[in-house]
Design a protein around this motif. Structure first.
Motif, short mmCIF file in Angstrom:
data_model
loop_
_atom_site.label_atom_id
_atom_site.label_comp_id
_atom_site.label_asym_id
_atom_site.label_seq_id
_atom_site.Cartn_x
_atom_site.Cartn_y
_atom_site.Cartn_z
N THR A 124 2.43 -14.12 1.03
CA THR A 124 2.62 -14.80 2.27
C THR A 124 2.46 -16.38 2.05
O THR A 124 3.11 -17.00 2.45
N ALA A 125 1.58 -16.74 1.32
CA ALA A 125 1.36 -18.22 1.00
C ALA A 125 2.72 -18.64 0.16
O ALA A 125 3.02 -19.68 0.40
N ILE A 126 3.08 -18.01 -0.79
CA ILE A 126 4.28 -18.24 -1.60
C ILE A 126 5.61 -18.41 -0.36
O ILE A 126 6.22 -19.27 -0.77
N ALA B 19 -2.65 -14.56 6.68
CA ALA B 19 -2.13 -13.20 6.36
C ALA B 19 -3.44 -12.23 5.84
O ALA B 19 -3.18 -11.04 6.13
N LEU B 20 -4.33 -12.67 5.12
CA LEU B 20 -5.32 -11.87 4.73
C LEU B 20 -5.87 -11.24 5.95
O LEU B 20 -5.91 -9.98 6.03
N ALA B 21 -6.08 -12.17 7.01
CA ALA B 21 -6.56 -11.76 8.38
C ALA B 21 -5.61 -10.59 9.04
O ALA B 21 -6.22 -9.68 9.56
N GLY B 22 -4.47 -11.00 9.04
CA GLY B 22 -3.36 -10.27 9.47
C GLY B 22 -3.10 -8.96 8.86
O GLY B 22 -3.20 -7.99 9.78
N LEU C 125 -7.84 -3.14 -1.05
CA LEU C 125 -8.27 -4.59 -1.35
C LEU C 125 -7.13 -5.41 -2.39
O LEU C 125 -6.80 -6.31 -2.03
N PRO C 126 -6.69 -4.81 -3.55
CA PRO C 126 -5.52 -5.61 -4.11
C PRO C 126 -4.23 -5.85 -3.15
O PRO C 126 -3.68 -6.85 -3.36
N ALA C 127 -4.24 -4.84 -2.45
CA ALA C 127 -2.90 -5.06 -1.48
C ALA C 127 -3.17 -6.29 -0.38
O ALA C 127 -2.27 -6.98 -0.15
N LEU C 128 -4.52 -6.06 0.11
CA LEU C 128 -4.67 -7.43 1.15
C LEU C 128 -4.59 -8.67 0.39
O LEU C 128 -3.93 -9.58 0.69
N GLY C 129 -5.23 -8.76 -0.84
CA GLY C 129 -5.08 -9.95 -1.57
C GLY C 129 -3.78 -10.41 -2.14
O GLY C 129 -3.37 -11.61 -1.80
N ALA D 177 0.79 -1.09 -0.04
CA ALA D 177 0.03 -0.01 0.09
C ALA D 177 0.87 1.26 0.03
O ALA D 177 0.49 2.35 -0.55
N ILE D 178 1.95 1.13 0.83
CA ILE D 178 2.76 2.56 1.02
C ILE D 178 3.54 2.74 -0.27
O ILE D 178 3.72 3.70 -0.95
#
Lengths: 237, 334
Positions: free
Chosen positions: B104-106, B231-234, B94-98, B86-87
């Motif tokens: 993180t999954a990677i 990570a999404l929740a985080g 939304l795209p940044a969260l996704g 985001a920064i």
């Protein structure tokens, strides 16, 4: 007859403890072979090593001509080597029928399907929707055998299927062995109950302290020879 | 497709009750911005995020037996990645969260490769160590504020909506989506052909292997999936806080200990357990949060008591007594 399973010089270790010392074994297509031996002789370790539940990298295990040592358990299972584990180990949250169906997840072609399993063990029909753990010990064993058969294995490995069962129930379970064989499935049973093993097997292997102490057909072996190979003493049993 | 009928017909009353409870809860949550005040909305947002964390930890520990005490690694990575995107990436919320979830999954692939070399208690400690490495490592990244952390520029939050009320509403619906999606994801997974295999692993890993379930591959897949969703929740939790520091982001207490408490008292290995646990945890916090350390001790006493009475947790007990499934799982093999 063609060779289904060929094991040469198989060893197994638990840390510093060596459980198997160069075991050789062959199972021909269509045969019923029994492994007998007392507690701690290495029988279950042998089966677990065959099925990939224990490491076997670098060893010599051929199944249908293919080297399977070091393959993961699920791949060995897909090739047609299924095991009925010691202690049955049914899935407690699944019904009898779900326990059976999960065995068929690999979708191997062959004679076994739900109908055939229910023909083999008619007691299970009325219990098909019950939780697997709500059955008697003998019925649980039937589900465990059925679950393994549902994968249509070329070779069925049975680890101590008589353990903890009443003599009458053991007899019922062992009556299924010739019927399983009649469908073209070869069988390797591990047993402490010598009389059952001798009754169903074409050939037996006796294990003692991680080695094959005796092998032959049930007719060719005397009681003394078996007692000696089983307990390591001449006149026992 | 081979459908397997659920064992025994659930009594009609239980089914109706399930539909009413689920419908009422969803309706109440979906309309919350209309009836709840700002403080309640913030509390609900936090609870929905915790619900997602709890569902993910339960999926990992309750179904595949992977007891991780290092899920804070993925909360923190999700938060930091979201801030970074985001920064510095100039991305919208939304795209940044996704993308933070996917990123993180990677990262979870190599960390999983490492952690999966360990078993049981060693796996648990290993995941904790990995999380600590991320915490210490993040404190060294100067552009993200190092040890003292970084704030989210006001513009980023503003990009959601102009007015404060609208912004809060948008935030709330993100939390609502994350919470509901976490339940739907676990439910969907359990109803897929993976569900039968996961249930089998939960019941007996050895037997699952003997029937040809690729337990290792499935566990790894679940590990990576839960890392991404955690990570999404985080990411969202730190969007709500507007500031991130390594200690807050990788806190074992906030993101793993409380989550384990929620799952354990609610009922491990069930979808309903984390829902009940989340409700109880937040109710308890509302009542007892001012009691200082007594509050934490009370939580400990409750957790131990539940374990002593029935280690299946509250929902596990209800389920075994009544056979009731709030979210029934019809299993399929295809």
């Amino acid at each position: 007859m063609t060779k289904l399973l060929e094991v040469s010089g198989l060893t197994a270790h638990y840390g510093d403890f060596q459980a198997l010392f160069g075991v050789d074994m062959q199972v021909e297509e269509g045969e019923t072979v029994a492994i007998i031996g007392s507690n701690g002789a290495g029988k279950s370790t042998f089966l677990r090593t065959l099925t990939g539940l224990r490491p076997s990298k670098g060893q010599e295990i051929r199944f249908c001509g293919q080297q399977i040592a070091g393959l993961p358990a699920d791949q060995i299972h897909k090739l047609g080597l299924a095991m009925v584990p010691e202690g049955r180990r049914l899935f407690r949250s699944l019904s009898v029928e779900e326990n059976l169906l999960i065995g068929a997840a690999g979708k191997r072609k062959g004679p076994w399907d739900l109908k055939k399993i229910y023909d083999l063990f008619p007691d299970l029909v009325a219990k098909r929707n019950n939780p697997g753990t709500a059955l008697s010990g003998g019925q649980q064993q039937m589900v465990a055998i059925g679950r393994a058969l549902m994968s249509n294995p070329s070779l069925l490995l049975c680890d101590e299927i008589s353990l903890g069962l009443a003599p009458k129930v053991i007899k019922d379970i062992y009556e299924a062995v010739p019927m399983i064989r009649a469908q073209g499935t070869s069988i390797l049973v591990v047993e402490q109950d010598v009389s059952q093993a001798l009754a169903v097997a074409d050939r037996i292997y006796c294990f003692m302290e991680g080695r094959v102490s005796l092998t032959g057909t049930p007719d060719s072996l005397s009681k003394e020879q078996i007692a000696n190979a089983y307990f390591g003493i001449g006149e026992a049993a | 497709m081979t459908m397997i009928a659920q064992t025994g017909a659930a009594p009609r009353l239980q089914t109706s009750l399930s539909v009413i409870i689920l419908g009422a809860t969803l309706a109440a949550l979906a309309t919350a911005p209309m009836w709840a005040g700002r403080a309640e909305l913030r509390l609900l947002m936090e609870a929905l995020s915790y619900l997602a964390l709890a569902q993910m930890w339960n999926l990992l520990a309750g179904y595949t037996g992977l007891v991780s005490v290092g899920q804070q690694a993925f909360v923190g990575l999700g938060g930091y990645m979201f801030f970074g995107l985001a920064i510095f990436g100039g991305m919208g919320v939304l795209p940044a969260l996704g993308l933070a979830a996917v990123g993180t999954a990677i990262i979870a692939i190599p960390t999983g490769w490492l952690a999966f070399r360990l078993n049981g208690a060693y796996f648990a400690i290993g995941t904790w160590v990995i999380a600590e490495v991320f915490r210490l490592g993040m404190a060294q990244v100067g552009s993200l504020g190092g040890g003292s952390g970084i704030s989210l520029p006001v513009d980023v939050a503003r990009s959601l909506a102009d007015g404060r009320a609208e912004r809060e509403m948008a935030m709330y619906y993100i939390a609502f989506a994350i919470g509901v999606a976490s339940v739907a994801l676990v439910w969907g997974l359990l109803r897929s052909r993976w569900g039968l295999a996961m249930t089998a692993i939960r019941d007996s890993e050895l037997a699952a292997e003997t029937v040809g379930v690729s337990t290792r591959r499935l566990k790894f897949m679940i590990y990576v999936l839960t890392a991404g969703f955690t990570a999404l929740a985080g990411g969202f939790l730190f969007l709500q806080k507007l500031r991130i520091t390594p200690d807050a982001a990788f806190s074992v207490n906030d993101w793993t200990a409380f989550v384990i408490f929620i799952v354990v008292i609610g009922g491990i290995g069930t979808i309903e357990g984390p829902i009940i646990g989340t409700v109880l945890f937040f109710a308890l916090r509302q009542v007892a949060a001012d009691w200082g350390t007594w509050y934490l001790m009370l939580m400990g006493v409750i957790a131990i008591s539940v374990m002593l009475v029935d280690k299946r947790g509250i929902w596990g007990r209800i389920e075994s007594l009544t056979g009731w499934h709030l979210l029934p799982v019809k299993r399929t093999l295809d």
